[in-house]
Scaffold this motif. Structure first.
Motif, short mmCIF file in Angstrom:
data_model
loop_
_atom_site.label_atom_id
_atom_site.label_comp_id
_atom_site.label_asym_id
_atom_site.label_seq_id
_atom_site.Cartn_x
_atom_site.Cartn_y
_atom_site.Cartn_z
N ASP A 149 0.82 -1.21 0.00
CA ASP A 149 0.00 0.00 0.00
C ASP A 149 0.86 1.26 0.00
O ASP A 149 0.51 2.26 -0.63
N VAL A 150 2.01 1.20 0.66
CA VAL A 150 2.93 2.34 0.66
C VAL A 150 3.52 2.54 -0.74
O VAL A 150 3.67 3.67 -1.22
N GLY B 8 1.99 1.83 -3.46
CA GLY B 8 0.90 2.45 -4.22
C GLY B 8 0.87 3.96 -4.01
O GLY B 8 0.66 4.72 -4.96
N LYS B 9 1.09 4.39 -2.78
CA LYS B 9 1.14 5.83 -2.49
C LYS B 9 2.33 6.49 -3.19
O LYS B 9 2.25 7.64 -3.62
N ILE C 167 1.31 7.32 -6.72
CA ILE C 167 0.51 8.54 -6.76
C ILE C 167 1.40 9.76 -6.51
O ILE C 167 1.25 10.80 -7.18
N TYR D 43 -3.37 -0.84 -5.36
CA TYR D 43 -3.39 0.01 -4.17
C TYR D 43 -3.38 1.49 -4.55
O TYR D 43 -4.02 2.31 -3.89
N ALA D 44 -2.66 1.85 -5.60
CA ALA D 44 -2.66 3.25 -6.06
C ALA D 44 -4.07 3.67 -6.45
O ALA D 44 -4.52 4.77 -6.12
N LEU E 95 -6.86 2.44 -5.32
CA LEU E 95 -7.66 2.58 -4.10
C LEU E 95 -7.35 3.90 -3.39
O LEU E 95 -8.23 4.55 -2.84
N ASP E 96 -6.07 4.26 -3.39
CA ASP E 96 -5.63 5.46 -2.69
C ASP E 96 -6.14 6.73 -3.37
O ASP E 96 -6.52 7.68 -2.69
N ALA E 97 -6.14 6.75 -4.69
CA ALA E 97 -6.53 7.96 -5.43
C ALA E 97 -7.32 7.58 -6.68
O ALA E 97 -6.83 7.73 -7.80
N LYS F 277 -7.48 9.73 -9.83
CA LYS F 277 -6.26 9.91 -10.63
C LYS F 277 -6.00 8.74 -11.57
O LYS F 277 -5.05 8.76 -12.34
N PRO G 286 -5.41 -5.82 -2.80
CA PRO G 286 -6.71 -5.27 -2.43
C PRO G 286 -7.81 -6.27 -2.82
O PRO G 286 -7.70 -6.96 -3.82
#
Length: 114
Positions: free
Chosen positions: A23-24, A26-27, A30, A55-56, A58-60, A63, A80
């Motif tokens: 998940d990090v 994925g951030k 972004i 994960y990216a 999901l995060d944004a 975008k 995910p």
């Protein structure tokens, strides 16, 4: 088109204290887009990168135009949930097929340009 080396892979730094959680990562994707002022993109991920772009997304979600997953490496709880449900039960069917010698040989043969 951009190609991003994820932290700890390729030629990117590999700090001992780096956070390599999916998940990090994925951030980080972004953050990469933000740094380059890319408002929206189609994200492509191969193997573990398929999970990372999931994960990216999901995060944004605003975008991410779409996802292209190439042999995504999602195993167990590492992906995910929406990514895991996309392929059930295909992973088992494909695994069973790969036990056949002819299928493995054809796969290896197609993996290399002749």
């Amino acid at each position: 088109m951009y190609a991003l080396d994820l932290l700890g892979f390729g030629l990117s730094d590999k700090p001992v204290d780096g956070n390599y959680d999916l998940d990090v990562q994925g951030k980080l994707v972004i953050g990469f887009m933000d740094a380059l002022h890319i408002p929206k993109a189609t994200l492509v991920g191969h193997s573990m990168g398929g999970v990372v772009v999931g994960y990216a997304a999901l995060d944004a979600p605003a975008k991410v135009d779409s996802l292209i997953l190439v042999s995504p490496g999602f195993y167990g709880k590492g992906a995910p949930s929406f990514v895991r449900y996309l392929f059930f039960p295909l992973d088992r069917v494909m695994a069973r097929q790969f036990y056949k010698r002819a299928v493995r040989a054809a796969s290896i043969d197609r993996s290399f340009l002749q």
